[in-house]
Design a protein around this motif. Structure first.
Motif, mmCIF file in Angstrom:
data_model
loop_
_atom_site.group_PDB
_atom_site.id
_atom_site.type_symbol
_atom_site.label_atom_id
_atom_site.label_comp_id
_atom_site.label_asym_id
_atom_site.label_seq_id
_atom_site.Cartn_x
_atom_site.Cartn_y
_atom_site.Cartn_z
ATOM 1 N N VAL A 211 29.845 73.325 43.582
ATOM 2 C CA VAL A 211 29.471 73.686 44.960
ATOM 3 C C VAL A 211 30.411 72.993 45.955
ATOM 4 N N LEU A 236 25.790 79.747 51.188
ATOM 5 C CA LEU A 236 25.312 79.062 49.989
ATOM 6 C C LEU A 236 23.938 78.517 50.301
ATOM 7 N N LEU A 238 21.185 76.095 48.959
ATOM 8 C CA LEU A 238 21.213 74.989 47.998
ATOM 9 C C LEU A 238 19.960 74.137 48.091
#
Ligand code: PGA
Length: 250
Positions: A211, A236, A238
């Motif tokens: 990531v 993203l 997360l």
């Protein structure tokens, strides 16, 4: 400077799933014929459970939604228990009111793989393109079955699976790695990047290193997900462990 992909961090995997399910529900409410791109793997299971729950609560009507899955094993029929078609039926399609005719997966039993890949590209185009593509990520940065390599294929194509990828899919084949098909069909990087919006889900500490490279590293075929830096609407999503290597401003 507007950075791509954007990053959204949540306390835990359940909060990630709730937030994305809410976004999907809102998108379907705004456009009941939404076209979704979908992943398999362990990460999206919480999302599929949450979407199923929202459907049962009467909050999402999937009846006119169309879906395209990222990839499928090659060399097994769709009704094989290890197929991604079976995975999707168990974890999602069988739990909501989606029309099976609108759920698209590559056909792993097609005799002519190239023709099947072309058919899939055309089907996506005929559906008006993918509005929202949801992705998982491998610890090596793969998306779909686009593995790190000197070159990446742009369009849907046939791939030879890496030993580690076959190993991580062994659970679908009764834990027997030798039974995992050696090949697969996958959307290409261009197919994925053509979606109008992209959400990459990553949860858990093992995803933290890749990531960080997706966010801060160079764009490289050695990390296929790094190409999301070129997408105008990519995020993203997360949990904290997956975001642990990002600094607040990265
Ligand atoms: P996982 O797989 O969700 O099971 O970690 C992700 C992927 O390999 O794309």
């Amino acid at each position: 400077m507007i950075r791509s992909p954007r990053v959204a961090v949540f306390a835990d995997a359940a909060a990630v799933a709730r937030s994305l399910a809410r976004r999907v529900a809102d998108a379907i409410r705004a456009k009941p014929t939404l076209v979704l791109g979908l992943p398999t793997g362990r990460t999206p299971l919480a999302l599929y459970a949450e979407l199923s729950r929202l459907h049962e609560a009467g909050e999402i009507d999937f009846s006119r939604v169309t879906t395209f899955n990222l990839d499928e094993f090659y060399g097994i029929p769709s009704d094989h228990p290890g197929s991604y078609r079976s995975f999707m039926r168990t974890h999602f399609f069988g739990r909501v009111n989606i029309d099976p005719a609108r759920t698209h997966l590559l056909d792993g039993s097609a005799a002519d793989a190239a023709a099947e890949c072309e058919r899939y590209e055309r089907a996506i185009e005929d559906a008006g393109g993918i509005a929202l593509q949801i992705l998982g990520i491998g610890t090596n940065g793969h998306i779909g079955f686009n593995e790190p390599a000197p070159e990446l294929e742009a369009r849907t194509h046939r791939v030879t699976l890496k030993p580690e990828t076959r190993r991580s899919n062994a659970a679908l084949f009764g834990g027997r790695e030798e039974d995992v098909p050696r090949e697969a069909l996958s959307m290409g990087m261009g197919t994925i990047l053509q979606a109008r919006a992209v959400v990459l889900l990553a949860t858990g500490a093992p995803k933290a290193a890749c990531v960080e490279r997706v966010v801060n590293g160079p764009i490289t075929t050695a990390l296929p997900a790094s190409f999301l830096q070129l997408h105008p609407d990519a995020v993203l999503m997360l949990d904290e462990p997956a975001a642990a290597r990002l600094t607040p401003n990265s």
